[in-house]
Design a protein around this motif. Structure first.
Motif, short mmCIF file in Angstrom:
data_model
loop_
_atom_site.label_atom_id
_atom_site.label_comp_id
_atom_site.label_asym_id
_atom_site.label_seq_id
_atom_site.Cartn_x
_atom_site.Cartn_y
_atom_site.Cartn_z
N VAL A 89 37.54 51.36 36.58
CA VAL A 89 37.05 49.98 36.67
C VAL A 89 35.56 49.94 36.34
N PHE A 90 34.80 50.89 36.89
CA PHE A 90 33.35 50.87 36.66
C PHE A 90 33.01 51.07 35.18
N ARG A 91 33.76 51.93 34.50
CA ARG A 91 33.49 52.14 33.07
C ARG A 91 33.64 50.85 32.27
N ARG A 92 34.56 50.00 32.69
CA ARG A 92 34.78 48.74 31.95
C ARG A 92 33.67 47.72 32.21
N ILE A 93 32.99 47.85 33.36
CA ILE A 93 31.99 46.83 33.71
C ILE A 93 30.59 47.41 33.90
N ALA B 155 28.56 34.57 41.88
CA ALA B 155 29.87 34.34 41.29
C ALA B 155 29.87 33.96 39.82
N VAL B 156 28.83 33.31 39.32
CA VAL B 156 28.84 32.77 37.95
C VAL B 156 27.69 33.37 37.16
N PRO B 157 27.98 33.77 35.91
CA PRO B 157 29.29 33.79 35.22
C PRO B 157 30.10 35.06 35.45
N ALA B 158 29.76 35.84 36.48
CA ALA B 158 30.42 37.14 36.68
C ALA B 158 31.93 37.01 36.87
N VAL B 159 32.35 36.11 37.77
CA VAL B 159 33.77 36.03 38.11
C VAL B 159 34.63 35.59 36.92
N PRO B 160 34.27 34.51 36.21
CA PRO B 160 35.08 34.17 35.03
C PRO B 160 35.15 35.30 34.01
N TYR B 161 34.04 36.02 33.83
CA TYR B 161 34.03 37.13 32.88
C TYR B 161 34.96 38.25 33.33
N LEU B 162 34.87 38.64 34.60
CA LEU B 162 35.73 39.70 35.11
C LEU B 162 37.20 39.32 35.03
N GLN C 93 44.40 43.32 36.77
CA GLN C 93 45.43 42.89 37.70
C GLN C 93 44.77 42.51 39.03
N ARG C 94 45.56 41.99 39.96
CA ARG C 94 44.99 41.44 41.19
C ARG C 94 44.07 42.43 41.91
N ASP C 95 44.53 43.62 42.22
CA ASP C 95 43.71 44.58 42.96
C ASP C 95 42.54 45.07 42.13
#
Length: 253
Positions: free
Chosen positions: A74-78, A154-161, A167-169
């Motif tokens: 996960v960290f590598r993607r973000i 939360a913005v714009p981090a959450v929409p981007y993620l 998936q959910r988890d």
């Protein structure tokens, strides 16, 4: 040293705020800083509220970064996004101070509502890994600036993620990583601006108990929600938080 009834009442109210904020975070993966900032600011300054939530926010976000088995992937993607968060938050803290800006809070609230309503229509943004290489740092820097201005991550981090297709988890874990980065850098910004006195640290630590209690309950609820119901709760939660932020900003203007 005796504590007055009024002081005890204020601390009890603060504990109730963190219990509620932890519950919401446990269910949808975010909301602790937003809920805590919004409600604590009813009787204290935004800077005091931000200082009080640093420890509960940091610990609950660290908790949300698990499990360790999937952390690296996960960290590598973000990771590029996180570098942008650091730069944007520190630059915003130096330039604007933290937290500040009624109209920025209004804009953030409106953006959350628009995104949530758009998501509830069934549509979703999609960002490929190739696009994430250059878009991630830009989103991170923008998130850092918003954090410095409003104290909300939360913005714009959450929409981007969400657009990365986790998936959910995985989405919950990615938000935990991002929010941990934002919390640490926000604390540095507060300290640099003299808005994080040592006297607040004890109270911030004390608020861990209700925050973690609420998060445990919220996590239990989330694990029993179907994916479609979780996504609906997630988006409705964003919309309600955004509407409250916008309304409060208008009323205080």
């Amino acid at each position: 040293m005796m504590i007055s009834n009024e002081a005890m009442g204020l601390w009890a109210a603060a504990a109730a705020v963190f219990l509620l904020a932890g519950l919401i975070k446990g269910v949808i993966g975010l909301g602790l800083p937003t809920v805590a900032m919004a409600l604590l600011a009813l009787w204290m300054s935004p800077a005091q509220a931000a200082a009080l939530l640093i420890v509960p926010s940091l610990v609950t976000n660290l908790w949300q970064t698990g499990p360790s088995a999937s952390f690296g992937a996960v960290f590598r993607r973000i990771g590029r996004m996180q570098a942008g968060v650091v730069v944007g938050t520190l630059a915003g803290a130096w330039w604007l101070g933290v937290p500040a800006g009624t109209w920025a809070s209004l804009a953030l609230g409106v953006a959350l509502v628009i995104y949530a309503l758009w998501g509830l229509t069934g549509r979703q943004l999609h960002v490929s890994d190739a696009q994430a290489r250059w878009l991630g740092p830009m989103v991170g820097a923008a998130t850092g600036l918003v954090t410095a201005v409003t104290g909300v991550f939360a913005v714009p981090a959450v929409p981007y993620l969400q657009a990365l297709g986790f998936q959910r988890d995985g989405l919950i874990q990615a938000m935990g990583i991002s929010f941990t980065t934002s919390t640490v850098v926000l604390a540095l910004g507060l300290a640099a601006n003299g808005s994080y006195p040592a006297a607040v640290l004890g109270g911030s630590v004390a608020m861990l108990v209700p925050a973690i209690g609420g998060m445990v309950l919220g996590t239990w609820l989330r694990q029993r929600l179907p994916v479609a119901v979780f996504r609906r709760c997630f988006l409705i939660g964003l919309a309600l938080l955004g509407a409250y932020m916008a309304l409060r900003a208008v009323m205080s203007a």
